[in-house]
Design an enzyme around this catalytic site. Structure first.
Site, mmCIF file in Angstrom:
data_model
loop_
_atom_site.group_PDB
_atom_site.id
_atom_site.type_symbol
_atom_site.label_atom_id
_atom_site.label_comp_id
_atom_site.label_asym_id
_atom_site.label_seq_id
_atom_site.Cartn_x
_atom_site.Cartn_y
_atom_site.Cartn_z
ATOM 1 N N PHE A 119 -10.844 -6.814 14.435
ATOM 2 C CA PHE A 119 -9.624 -7.217 13.396
ATOM 3 C C PHE A 119 -9.576 -6.460 12.415
ATOM 4 O O PHE A 119 -10.811 -6.278 11.925
ATOM 5 C CB PHE A 119 -10.811 -8.849 13.061
ATOM 6 C CG PHE A 119 -9.579 -9.116 11.787
ATOM 7 C CD1 PHE A 119 -8.414 -9.747 11.982
ATOM 8 C CD2 PHE A 119 -10.095 -9.113 10.504
ATOM 9 C CE1 PHE A 119 -7.411 -10.675 11.001
ATOM 10 C CE2 PHE A 119 -9.519 -9.932 9.555
ATOM 11 C CZ PHE A 119 -8.021 -9.940 9.955
ATOM 12 N N GLN A 120 -8.837 -6.222 12.368
ATOM 13 C CA GLN A 120 -7.875 -4.966 11.859
ATOM 14 C C GLN A 120 -8.733 -3.681 11.908
ATOM 15 O O GLN A 120 -8.447 -2.559 10.588
ATOM 16 C CB GLN A 120 -7.813 -5.734 10.361
ATOM 17 C CG GLN A 120 -7.639 -6.344 10.123
ATOM 18 C CD GLN A 120 -7.632 -7.044 7.915
ATOM 19 O OE1 GLN A 120 -7.566 -6.511 7.353
ATOM 20 N NE2 GLN A 120 -5.643 -7.714 8.027
ATOM 21 N N GLU A 132 1.284 -1.086 0.207
ATOM 22 C CA GLU A 132 -0.470 -0.083 -0.176
ATOM 23 C C GLU A 132 0.833 1.443 -0.418
ATOM 24 O O GLU A 132 0.199 2.072 -1.121
ATOM 25 C CB GLU A 132 -0.420 0.141 1.220
ATOM 26 C CG GLU A 132 -1.943 -0.742 1.028
ATOM 27 C CD GLU A 132 -1.937 -2.598 1.234
ATOM 28 O OE1 GLU A 132 -0.461 -2.592 1.965
ATOM 29 O OE2 GLU A 132 -2.346 -3.128 1.970
ATOM 30 N N MET A 160 24.562 8.251 0.607
ATOM 31 C CA MET A 160 24.319 9.633 1.744
ATOM 32 C C MET A 160 24.658 9.116 2.642
ATOM 33 O O MET A 160 25.684 10.420 4.056
ATOM 34 C CB MET A 160 23.156 10.513 1.089
ATOM 35 C CG MET A 160 23.035 11.331 1.625
ATOM 36 S SD MET A 160 24.396 12.562 1.367
ATOM 37 C CE MET A 160 23.483 13.452 -0.761
ATOM 38 N N LYS A 193 -17.455 0.009 6.565
ATOM 39 C CA LYS A 193 -17.991 -1.759 5.907
ATOM 40 C C LYS A 193 -19.235 -1.275 5.256
ATOM 41 O O LYS A 193 -20.184 -1.150 4.382
ATOM 42 C CB LYS A 193 -17.671 -2.745 6.575
ATOM 43 C CG LYS A 193 -17.982 -3.620 5.571
ATOM 44 C CD LYS A 193 -16.881 -5.224 5.800
ATOM 45 C CE LYS A 193 -17.232 -6.323 4.904
ATOM 46 N NZ LYS A 193 -16.377 -7.041 4.663
#
Ligand SMILES: Cc1cc2nc3c(=O)[nH]c(=O)nc-3n(C[C@H](O)[C@H](O)[C@H](O)COP(=O)(O)OP(=O)(O)OC[C@H]3O[C@@H](n4cnc5c(N)ncnc54)[C@H](O)[C@@H]3O)c2cc1C
Ligand SMILES: Cc1ncc(C[n+]2csc(CCOP(=O)(O)OP(=O)(O)O)c2C)c(N)n1
Ligand SMILES: [Mg+2]
Length: 572
Positions: free
Chosen positions: A114-115, A52, A477, A164
């Site tokens: 959940f999540q 993501e 760097m 949802k």
């Protein structure tokens, strides 16, 4: 208009379509599944990413390449948290993206479902604004507001978290009744005429003026207005890293990049200037060095759309808040024509005398230098519509120094957050935005290994990005900082990697390794001729250093220069 009953998920896509969205970048999961299911019925192309973070950088690259809003989508929990780095990257660089995340059902919120994660809480400091939507009735208005906020004034990221059940439930879709209510994003008021006159008087009275052109030039589309000002008053123009392309590098009044890794003559000019005209730039610490000794002789004019930037880091004599192009156009009538060349001659003198790199004269000791690779890439692609997307590190600075950009939106790079892993996904987003352009990602071996999974996205979506890995076997760097400031104690900077050619080939990508200067141009031409993604592994000198360098917080004139300089001149 007849109103139709639709689910929240359908309203989401319908609203995005009406906002002009044709591309989204995302990754599915449980909490966003109703939206994914509905997507199949809408004329929006979805690019399936591999992480993501990649989706957010793609949306960002899309936005920076096109000036349109980029859209990323993910599920709740880990999908949403994976987006945070990309959102912060867009925030720091004023890039307009809208991120959509699924959220657990509204009745479950607060139950550690959940999540479930509080993504609006997490992203509060790195978004311009964010929303939690729990009812389908609020979806259309929220999308419309999000697009206004992402683009109005100073652009930036907006996140919409949709539960949802809000995606699943239905309501009447009423686009017109969902028009956004203007709140905190109102445009700055008109600038008083006497302020403009004050600014014009400073310009007309200056002997040693310098324009500091930043990202705002590109965002505002103020390139012509800026050129007009520079030419009329004969003022040299220095650019920030993100301002590159806002003023043509090939223009006689172009100085190049300012700041920590800016050219020596540019920083010298700023320190000697009697007037700075800052245009859409925010005096980042990479730009100013020590604020106490910054441009000590200069009066300052600062034009910025964000009032919070005026007097934030550098106190100014005249602050003009507004859209840069608009302000410049209103300023111009008061600006007198100036043809004296004493000041530009003086800078040219500094430029000629000072030991500037001439990469053609870097020693031919059998090693390949990143500067050669990047300059050859510029030679090969100049004239073509090319977008270079860089990652973060030494290669990023060499790109800024050795690739000479004449067009806006032709360099895309993470400046403010300095996000390694940005280049490959952002290049994919840029290619989606401008498929006709040749898109090159220039990336270090470290940053490449952070998001190289997105090569699979390029293959699946048949996006012909060209990836040039500047492979120095180091987190270069950071190694450079250890070289200068930590007695060459190379803690955790030597870096191994896979065989990048084999790796790319395993993705089905055409690839080659180059370790000699003579191989650079043929490899680039081969990559350009190849109709598909390409990975080139440039095995460059391991311990090369970016010069000049102003140590963090040091005076801008205190540049560390390449030791024992060869006779150097500006490349081309
Ligand atoms: C390793 C590394 C080294 C770096 N070294 C350097 C360096 O040597 N030199 C350098 O310059 N940078 C360097 N940077 C980048 C630096 O950190 C900043 O990101 C950069 O200087 C910011 O440039 P900016 O102010 O032009 O753009 P931004 O940070 O994007 O700011 C844009 C400004 O324009 C304003 N604006 C936006 N839209 C408009 C509009 N329509 N009208 C008017 N104003 C508008 C915004 O409000 C904002 O103030 C480096 C970054 C990294 C990662
Ligand atoms: C995500 C992230 N982690 C750490 C850093 C700190 N950092 C800045 S440059 C750099 C080294 C980059 O190495 P590489 O990608 O190989 O590029 P090089 O400098 O060698 O060109 C690191 C670790 C960062 N900018 N971003
Ligand atoms: Mg490296």
């Amino acid at each position: 208009m007849t109103m139709k009953k639709m689910t929240g998920a359908q309203i989401l896509w319908e609203s995005l379509v009406r906002e002009g969205v044709t591309e989204v970048f995302g990754y599915p999961g449980g909490a966003i599944l109703p939206a994914y299911d509905a997507l199949l019925d809408f004329p929006i192309r979805h690019t399936l990413v591999r992480h993501e973070q990649g989706a957010t950088h793609m949306a960002d690259g899309y936005a920076r390449a096109s000036g349109r809003v980029g859209v990323a989508i993910a599920t709740s929990g880990p999908g949403a948290t994976n987006m945070v780095t990309g959102i912060a990257t867009a925030m720091m660089d004023s890039s307009p993206i809208v991120c959509i995340t699924g959220q657990v059902g509204s009745r479950l919120i607060g139950s550690d479902a959940f999540q479930e994660i509080d993504i609006t809480g997490i992203t509060l400091p790195v978004t311009k604004h964010n929303y939690l939507v729990t009812r389908p009735e609020d979806v259309a208005r929220t999308v419309r507001e999000a697009f206004v906020i992402a683009t109005a004034g100073r652009p930036g990221p907006v996140l919409i978290d949709i539960t949802k059940d809000a995606q699943q439930a239905s309501c009447l879709f009423d686009w017109d009744a969902s028009a956004p209510v203007a709140r905190g994003w109102k445009h700055a008021g008109a600038i008083a005429q006497d302020r403009l006159a004050q600014a014009a008087a400073l310009i007309n009275g200056a002997d040693r003026p310098v324009i500091l052109a930043g990202h705002g030039v590109v965002i505002s589309g103020a390139m012509d207005a800026l050129t007009c000002l520079a030419e009329r008053a004969h003022i040299p123009v220095a650019v920030t890293l993100l301002g590159i392309g806002g003023f043509p590098a090939s223009h006689p009044l172009s100085l190049g990049m300012m700041g920590m890794h800016g050219e020596a003559w540019v920083n010298t000019a700023i320190q000697e200037a009697d007037l700075l005209i800052a245009c859409g730039m925010r005096f980042d610490d990479r730009v100013t060095g020590n604020l106490k000794t910054y441009a000590p002789h200069a009066r300052k004019i600062h034009i910025d759309i964000d009032a919070a930037e005026i007097n934030k880091n550098v106190p100014v004599d005249v602050g003009l808040v507004g859209d840069l192009r608009d302000v410049l156009e209103r300023l111009m009538p008061g600006v007198a024509t100036n043809e004296s060349t004493g000041w530009t001659d003086r800078i040219a003198g500094v430029r000629g005398d000072s030991a500037v790199r001439d990469i053609q004269l870097l020693p031919d000791d059998g090693h390949l230098y990143a500067a050669h690779v990047i300059n050859d890439l510029w030679r090969a692609t100049r004239g073509a519509e090319t977008i270079v997307v860089t990652d973060v590190g030494q290669h990023q600075m060499w790109e800024a120094q050795y690739y000479h950009h004449d067009a806006p939106r032709s360099l895309i790079t993470s400046g403010g957050l300095g996000t390694m892993g940005f280049a490959v996904p952002a290049a994919i987003g840029a290619k989606r935005a401008r498929p006709e352009a040749e898109v090159w990602a220039i990336v270090g071996d470290g940053g490449f290994q952070m998001t190289m999974c997105e090569l699979a996205t390029a293959v699946q979506e048949q996006l012909a990005i060209k990836v040039a890995i500047i492979n120095n076997g180091f987190l270069g760097m950071v190694r450079q900082w250890q070289e200068f400031f930590y007695e060459r104690r190379y803690a955790a900077t030597p870096l191994s990697g896979p065989d990048f050619v084999k790796l790319a080939e395993s993705f089905g990508i055409h690839a080659a390794a180059v370790s000699a200067r003579s191989g650079v141009l043929p490899a680039i031409e081969d990559a350009r001729a190849h109709d598909g993604p390409v990975v080139l592994d440039f095995r460059v000198e391991q311990e090369d250093t970016v010069y000049p360098m102003v140590p963090a917080g040091a005076d801008l004139q205190a540049m560390i220069r390449r030791p024992n300089p060869i006779v150097e001149t500006a490349a081309d």
